[in-house]
Scaffold this active site. Structure first.
Site, mmCIF file in Angstrom:
data_model
loop_
_atom_site.group_PDB
_atom_site.id
_atom_site.type_symbol
_atom_site.label_atom_id
_atom_site.label_comp_id
_atom_site.label_asym_id
_atom_site.label_seq_id
_atom_site.Cartn_x
_atom_site.Cartn_y
_atom_site.Cartn_z
ATOM 1 N N ALA A 1 0.285 -1.092 -0.187
ATOM 2 C CA ALA A 1 0.015 0.142 -0.234
ATOM 3 C C ALA A 1 0.704 1.281 -0.428
ATOM 4 O O ALA A 1 0.547 2.502 -0.592
ATOM 5 C CB ALA A 1 -0.699 -0.020 1.331
ATOM 6 N N HIS B 1 -0.447 -7.993 -22.959
ATOM 7 C CA HIS B 1 -1.545 -6.388 -23.341
ATOM 8 C C HIS B 1 -1.984 -7.162 -25.082
ATOM 9 O O HIS B 1 -3.213 -7.160 -25.061
ATOM 10 C CB HIS B 1 -0.867 -5.524 -23.428
ATOM 11 C CG HIS B 1 -0.516 -4.791 -21.520
ATOM 12 N ND1 HIS B 1 -0.300 -5.385 -20.954
ATOM 13 C CD2 HIS B 1 0.538 -4.186 -21.260
ATOM 14 C CE1 HIS B 1 -0.006 -5.072 -19.937
ATOM 15 N NE2 HIS B 1 0.844 -3.657 -20.304
ATOM 16 N N GLN C 1 -6.564 4.063 -28.215
ATOM 17 C CA GLN C 1 -5.870 5.358 -27.002
ATOM 18 C C GLN C 1 -5.296 6.238 -27.835
ATOM 19 O O GLN C 1 -4.051 5.378 -28.405
ATOM 20 C CB GLN C 1 -5.380 4.701 -25.642
ATOM 21 C CG GLN C 1 -3.750 3.940 -25.684
ATOM 22 C CD GLN C 1 -3.484 3.596 -24.007
ATOM 23 O OE1 GLN C 1 -4.383 3.340 -23.268
ATOM 24 N NE2 GLN C 1 -2.583 3.188 -24.157
ATOM 25 N N TYR D 1 -13.187 3.628 -36.613
ATOM 26 C CA TYR D 1 -13.860 4.153 -37.464
ATOM 27 C C TYR D 1 -13.461 3.065 -38.661
ATOM 28 O O TYR D 1 -12.828 2.314 -38.706
ATOM 29 C CB TYR D 1 -12.818 5.580 -37.874
ATOM 30 C CG TYR D 1 -11.592 5.624 -37.693
ATOM 31 C CD1 TYR D 1 -10.881 6.038 -36.143
ATOM 32 C CD2 TYR D 1 -10.743 5.506 -38.949
ATOM 33 C CE1 TYR D 1 -9.763 6.117 -36.289
ATOM 34 C CE2 TYR D 1 -9.611 5.420 -39.269
ATOM 35 C CZ TYR D 1 -8.680 5.768 -37.689
ATOM 36 O OH TYR D 1 -7.222 5.883 -37.289
HETATM 37 C C1 BG6 Z 1 2.541 -2.263 -18.504
HETATM 38 C C2 BG6 Z 1 4.267 -1.385 -18.833
HETATM 39 O O1 BG6 Z 1 1.827 -2.901 -18.731
HETATM 40 O O2 BG6 Z 1 1.693 -0.674 -19.466
HETATM 41 C C3 BG6 Z 1 4.279 0.148 -18.641
HETATM 42 O O3 BG6 Z 1 4.908 -2.780 -17.928
HETATM 43 C C4 BG6 Z 1 3.673 0.508 -20.042
HETATM 44 O O4 BG6 Z 1 5.625 -0.053 -19.753
HETATM 45 C C5 BG6 Z 1 2.260 -0.088 -19.445
HETATM 46 O O5 BG6 Z 1 4.151 1.659 -19.641
HETATM 47 C C6 BG6 Z 1 1.117 0.997 -20.816
HETATM 48 O O6 BG6 Z 1 0.522 1.113 -20.494
HETATM 49 P P1 BG6 Z 1 -0.736 2.391 -20.640
HETATM 50 O O7 BG6 Z 1 -2.253 1.871 -19.835
HETATM 51 O O8 BG6 Z 1 -0.246 3.000 -19.967
HETATM 52 O O9 BG6 Z 1 -1.121 2.050 -22.095
#
Ligand code: BG6
Length: 480
Positions: free
Chosen positions: A13, A240, A368, A374
């Site tokens: 925390a 991601h 983002q 589009y």
């Molecule tokens: C994180 C990575 O998982 O995602 C970072 O460790 C990166 O390096 C980040 O900057 C990006 O996340 P977002 O939400 O800012 O696009």
């Protein structure tokens, strides 16, 4: 009246992740009435911090826009308490347990505990064990929230998984990939499965290639030590971007139930062959031309001879009936020219085309910034010409949904945890399948010290990127 109680325990925390993401997200939920009524949020970390100081630190990272929000923040802070203790000894966790019981005994309904591990990987395992042994609710639900890094390769990920599985049930574990909480990533399934015309064209007969891109205009900025150990493939692509790929490519799940959704995602991953060095383009940034921005090797945490990639592009093929032969091109990099994450679906050429000016259609989902969907389509050039011209059907959120505040990914995911919905969390077999795709490549890059191509801070990527992407089938359209 609702008699249930919820205790959210934030481990780590006093750390950056908690102050930057966890507490602001909890406040965002609280402010909008999404936090259950009888909730207490207990922070836990090693340092001794007075409760008042702790609350001041929490509130210093939360933005309020008006007096009403300030009042809500005060109410929220009253729900936040703090316990200090170690991660590798039972006493602290026992104190935590007592604090949780204190809350729970006031209510007769169901008891929920959420353990949010905003912790560095080194204390992950002892903390999860200590919690299970000393702070686990025996007569209520328990949810353990964990975040990457989930190991560094298949083997270390399996070790971590086994250590967690020794104490926790899989259905108690919530593995966060915060991209799964982003509004536009959550929009992908609806776009595909709730629009007849998109669903009908979503296959190798209609789609030529898919590009999923992550660009950041900042370098490692003080995270060089962490980053050099992991590199961009582990930091962004393996989690991601690959998660986005699975949602773009998966079959329609039987229902929206978490197991149904994740069953389909894991099938996509299992149909992808492990990557080889020929499937990737690697890059590493150097200082900017004007000398204002440092190169990767200038970061004090990075060894001077590091070959860790800060940029990577890779092409994936999914060996199934829907996607056979369709390249999925994933690209990600730090220190690039802009901040942008997008999914770009490029459709096939028009067969037997009769119009000058026709280009491939594209559906772009901009994750983002400036969320948008589009569709690039061929339109008659207005006026006396009868040529086609590429135009856009543009669903920009700032215009169409100007009154909606898009929630932070963590808000959306923590809400899922509170509801017990696991559809947007990574399952253990998904993680395994993801590591299988990358592990041989990562090992080879590290063993052979494969040299990345340099690119200047602020560039679009390494110089050979455009030809590499085109070599994998992408046809550059106007306005790209
Ligand atoms: C994180 C990575 O998982 O995602 C970072 O460790 C990166 O390096 C980040 O900057 C990006 O996340 P977002 O939400 O800012 O696009």
């Amino acid at each position: 009246p609702n008699k249930d109680s919820t205790v959210v325990i934030v481990l780590g925390a006093s750390g950056d992740l908690a102050f930057k993401k966890t507490y602001p997200a909890l406040f965002g939920l609280f402010k909008n009435g999404f936090v259950p009524p009888h909730v207490q949020i207990i922070g836990y970390a090693r340092s001794h911090i007075e409760l008042d100081d702790f609350r001041k630190r929490v509130s210093s990272r939360i933005k309020t826009n008006n007096d009403e929000e300030k009042k809500l923040l005060d109410e929220f802070l009253k729900k936040c308490t703090y316990v200090s203790g170690q991660y590798d000894k039972p006493e602290g966790f026992q104190k935590l347990n007592a604090a949780a019981e204190e809350v729970e005994k006031k209510y007769q309904g169901q008891k929920h505990r959420v353990f949010y591990m905003a912790l560095p990987p080194s204390v992950f395992i002892p903390a999860s064990e200590g919690l299970r042994q000393n702070a686990y609710s025996k007569n209520g639900s328990n949810r353990l929230v964990v975040e990457k890094p989930f190991g560094k390769d298949l083997e270390s990920s399996k070790e971590l998984a086994a250590a967690l599985a020794a104490h926790w049930q899989e259905d108690e574990i919530y593995r966060i990939d915060h991209y799964l909480g982003k509004e536009m990533v959550k929009n992908l399934m609806i776009l595909r499965f709730a629009n007849v015309f998109l669903g009908a064209a979503w296959d190798r007969f209609h789609i030529h290639n898919v590009q999923i891109t992550f660009k950041e205009p900042i370098g490692t900025e003080g995270r060089g030590g962490y980053f050099d150990e992991f590199g961009i493939i582990r930091d962004i692509m393996q989690n991601h971007l690959l998660q986005i790929l699975t949602i773009v490519a998966m079959e329609k799940p039987v229902t929206l139930d978490a197991e149904d959704v994740r069953n389909e995602k894991v099938k996509v991953l299992r149909a992808i062959a492990p990557l080889t060095v020929d499937d990737v383009l690697l890059g590493q940034y150097t200082g900017s031309k004007d000398g204002k921005e440092p190169g990767y090797l200038d970061d004090p945490g990075v060894p001077k001879d590091s070959v860790t990639p800060t940029f990577a592009a890779a092409v994936f093929y999914i060996n199934n009936e829907r996607w056979d032969g369709v390249p999925f091109i994933l690209k990600c990099g730090k220190a690039l020219n802009e901040h942008k994450t997008e999914v770009r679906i490029q459709f096939q050429d028009v067969a037997g085309n009769i119009y000058p000016g026709v280009e491939r259609n594209e559906l772009v989902i901009r994750v983002q910034p400036k969320e948008a969907v589009y569709l690039k389509l061929n339109n008659k050039q207005p006026g006396l010409s009868s040529n086609a011209v590429m135009s856009e059907l543009d669903l920009s959120y700032s215009k169409r949904y100007s009154d909606v505040k898009i929630p932070d990914a963590y808000e959306s995911l923590i809400l899922d945890v509170l509801k017990g919905d696991k559809a947007n969390f990574v399952r253990d077999d998904e993680l395994d399948a993801a590591w299988k795709i990358f592990t041989p490549l990562l090992h080879k890059i590290e063993r052979e010290k494969v040299k990345p191509e340099p690119y200047e801070f602020g560039a679009r990527g390494p110089a050979s990127l455009n030809s590499w992407v085109e070599g994998h089938g992408y046809a550059r359209t106007k306005g790209y």
